[in-house]
Each structure stands twice: as C-alpha cells, then as structure tokens.
Scaffold this active site. Structure first.
Site, PDB file in Angstrom:
ATOM      1  N   ASP A   1       0.851  -1.187   0.000  1.00  0.00           N
ATOM      2  CA  ASP A   1       0.000   0.000   0.000  1.00  0.00           C
ATOM      3  C   ASP A   1       0.896   1.250   0.000  1.00  0.00           C
ATOM      4  O   ASP A   1       1.911   1.303   0.699  1.00  0.00           O
ATOM      5  CB  ASP A   1      -0.900   0.007   1.241  1.00  0.00           C
ATOM      6  CG  ASP A   1      -2.044   1.001   1.125  1.00  0.00           C
ATOM      7  OD1 ASP A   1      -3.200   0.558   1.033  1.00  0.00           O
ATOM      8  OD2 ASP A   1      -1.773   2.220   1.113  1.00  0.00           O
ATOM      9  N   ILE A   2       0.497   2.256  -0.775  1.00  0.00           N
ATOM     10  CA  ILE A   2       1.314   3.469  -0.899  1.00  0.00           C
ATOM     11  C   ILE A   2       1.312   4.281   0.399  1.00  0.00           C
ATOM     12  O   ILE A   2       2.214   5.082   0.637  1.00  0.00           O
ATOM     13  CB  ILE A   2       0.789   4.320  -2.092  1.00  0.00           C
ATOM     14  CG1 ILE A   2       1.870   5.240  -2.619  1.00  0.00           C
ATOM     15  CG2 ILE A   2      -0.467   5.092  -1.724  1.00  0.00           C
ATOM     16  CD1 ILE A   2       1.558   5.825  -3.988  1.00  0.00           C
TER      17      ILE A   2
ATOM     18  N   ASN B   1     -12.736  -3.490   2.504  1.00  0.00           N
ATOM     19  CA  ASN B   1     -13.672  -2.375   2.616  1.00  0.00           C
ATOM     20  C   ASN B   1     -14.623  -2.411   1.424  1.00  0.00           C
ATOM     21  O   ASN B   1     -14.176  -2.617   0.289  1.00  0.00           O
ATOM     22  CB  ASN B   1     -12.913  -1.039   2.645  1.00  0.00           C
ATOM     23  CG  ASN B   1     -12.072  -0.881   3.892  1.00  0.00           C
ATOM     24  OD1 ASN B   1     -12.433  -1.369   4.955  1.00  0.00           O
ATOM     25  ND2 ASN B   1     -10.936  -0.213   3.774  1.00  0.00           N
TER      26      ASN B   1
ATOM     27  N   GLU C   1     -12.372   3.311  -1.001  1.00  0.00           N
ATOM     28  CA  GLU C   1     -11.963   4.465  -1.806  1.00  0.00           C
ATOM     29  C   GLU C   1     -11.615   4.070  -3.236  1.00  0.00           C
ATOM     30  O   GLU C   1     -11.890   4.822  -4.164  1.00  0.00           O
ATOM     31  CB  GLU C   1     -10.788   5.180  -1.139  1.00  0.00           C
ATOM     32  CG  GLU C   1     -11.255   5.966   0.081  1.00  0.00           C
ATOM     33  CD  GLU C   1     -10.129   6.629   0.832  1.00  0.00           C
ATOM     34  OE1 GLU C   1      -8.969   6.549   0.396  1.00  0.00           O
ATOM     35  OE2 GLU C   1     -10.426   7.214   1.893  1.00  0.00           O
ATOM     36  N   VAL C   2     -10.989   2.933  -3.406  1.00  0.00           N
ATOM     37  CA  VAL C   2     -10.643   2.476  -4.757  1.00  0.00           C
ATOM     38  C   VAL C   2     -11.631   1.379  -5.147  1.00  0.00           C
ATOM     39  O   VAL C   2     -11.720   0.337  -4.490  1.00  0.00           O
ATOM     40  CB  VAL C   2      -9.198   1.948  -4.818  1.00  0.00           C
ATOM     41  CG1 VAL C   2      -8.895   1.413  -6.210  1.00  0.00           C
ATOM     42  CG2 VAL C   2      -8.209   3.052  -4.446  1.00  0.00           C
TER      43      VAL C   2
ATOM     44  N   HIS D   1     -10.198  -5.310  -3.375  1.00  0.00           N
ATOM     45  CA  HIS D   1      -8.850  -5.571  -2.859  1.00  0.00           C
ATOM     46  C   HIS D   1      -8.937  -6.030  -1.415  1.00  0.00           C
ATOM     47  O   HIS D   1      -9.823  -5.607  -0.673  1.00  0.00           O
ATOM     48  CB  HIS D   1      -7.958  -4.322  -2.961  1.00  0.00           C
ATOM     49  CG  HIS D   1      -8.576  -3.071  -2.405  1.00  0.00           C
ATOM     50  ND1 HIS D   1      -9.521  -2.344  -3.097  1.00  0.00           N
ATOM     51  CD2 HIS D   1      -8.400  -2.420  -1.231  1.00  0.00           C
ATOM     52  CE1 HIS D   1      -9.888  -1.299  -2.380  1.00  0.00           C
ATOM     53  NE2 HIS D   1      -9.230  -1.327  -1.224  1.00  0.00           N
TER      54      HIS D   1
END
Ligand code: 5GP
Ligand code: ZN
Length: 124
Positions: A33-34, A89, A97-98, A102
């Site tokens: 994760d970034i 999520n 959010e994305v 995932h």
C-alpha cells in the site's frame, strides 16, 4: 480480461502505474500500500476489474479464494509472522476508496488497535 481504463488498480495490474510488487500470477497481484497504516500493509487484487464485493458471484470464487489462500504466506514473507488482519472495505459504509476489489493485509510486530469500537467501551 475485464479492465476499466480509469481504474487505478487496473493501471497497476497492467504495469502503467508502478507498484512495489510482492506477488503476481495470471489472475492476482499483491503490492505494498502506498500509504501504509502498519509496518506490513499489502493490497491483494484480482487482475480483472471487479468494483466491489457487491459485484462478485460464483464466477469470482476461485480468484477470491486464491487471494485469501495466499494472504498468510505473503504476510509472513513480509514480516507479519505473529498475526495480521485481512480487510475488504466495501462501498460507502465500508469506506472503500478504490473501486476495484482488494484485500488489505495489515500487520507488524505489535498488536493492531481494535477494529471496531463498541458503544459503551469508551465511556459512551
Ligand atoms: P480502500 O479505502 O479503497 O479500501 O483502500 C484503498 C487503498 O489503496 C488505500 O489504503 C490507499 O493507500 C491505497 N492506494 C491508493 N492509491 C494507490 C496507489 O497508487 N498505489 C498503491 N500502492 N496504493 C494505493
Ligand atoms: Zn480496476
């Protein structure tokens, strides 16, 4: 393979956006994760675009199962040897959010905070 040209994780799956990859096969990609929330914070994605867990059905069972099945191995390889959380999520309420399914794999040497704060447990 199903792709969304505007989806950031599809771009990562195609290699158009760089990522710190930890695992890849024909159907799955795993990368750091970034913006990690713990010493180990990986994201596991199907390479095919599926927005949310609302959009999955039996046809996705194999790839989702493989993602779950390798999560522990990847967590351990990255240093989370004494436990981790796997989180998906989903949607607005799940604060996704994305919009490309995932699994977050989150862990590290120290125990994580409580995931769900129950009413009454903090004086309310
Ligand atoms: P969500 O809130 O959708 O469950 O989590 C999305 C996650 O993707 C966040 O933890 C965020 O830090 C991560 N993320 C967003 N954009 C990028 C990116 O370009 N590269 C990587 N490696 N992670 C990203
Ligand atoms: Zn996508």
């Amino acid at each position: 393979m199903q792709q969304d040209p505007n989806c950031i994780f599809c771009k990562i799956a195609r290699g158009e956006i760089p990522s710190r990859k930890v695992y890849e096969d024909d159907a799955i990609l795993a990368f750091h994760d970034i913006s990690p929330v713990a010493p180990v914070h990986l994201l596991l994605i199907p390479k095919a675009h599926v927005p949310t867990l609302y959009d999955t059905d039996d046809s996705h069972a194999a790839v989702l199962g493989r993602m779950m099945a390798i999560a522990g191995r990847l967590a351990k390889e990255q240093g989370a040897t004494d436990g981790f959380r796997a989180i998906v999520n989903t949607g607005r309420v799940g604060r996704q959010e994305v919009m490309h399914v995932h699994i977050h794999v989150i862990g590290g040497p120290d125990p994580l905070g409580p995931m769900i704060v129950r009413k009454g447990s903090q004086g309310d």
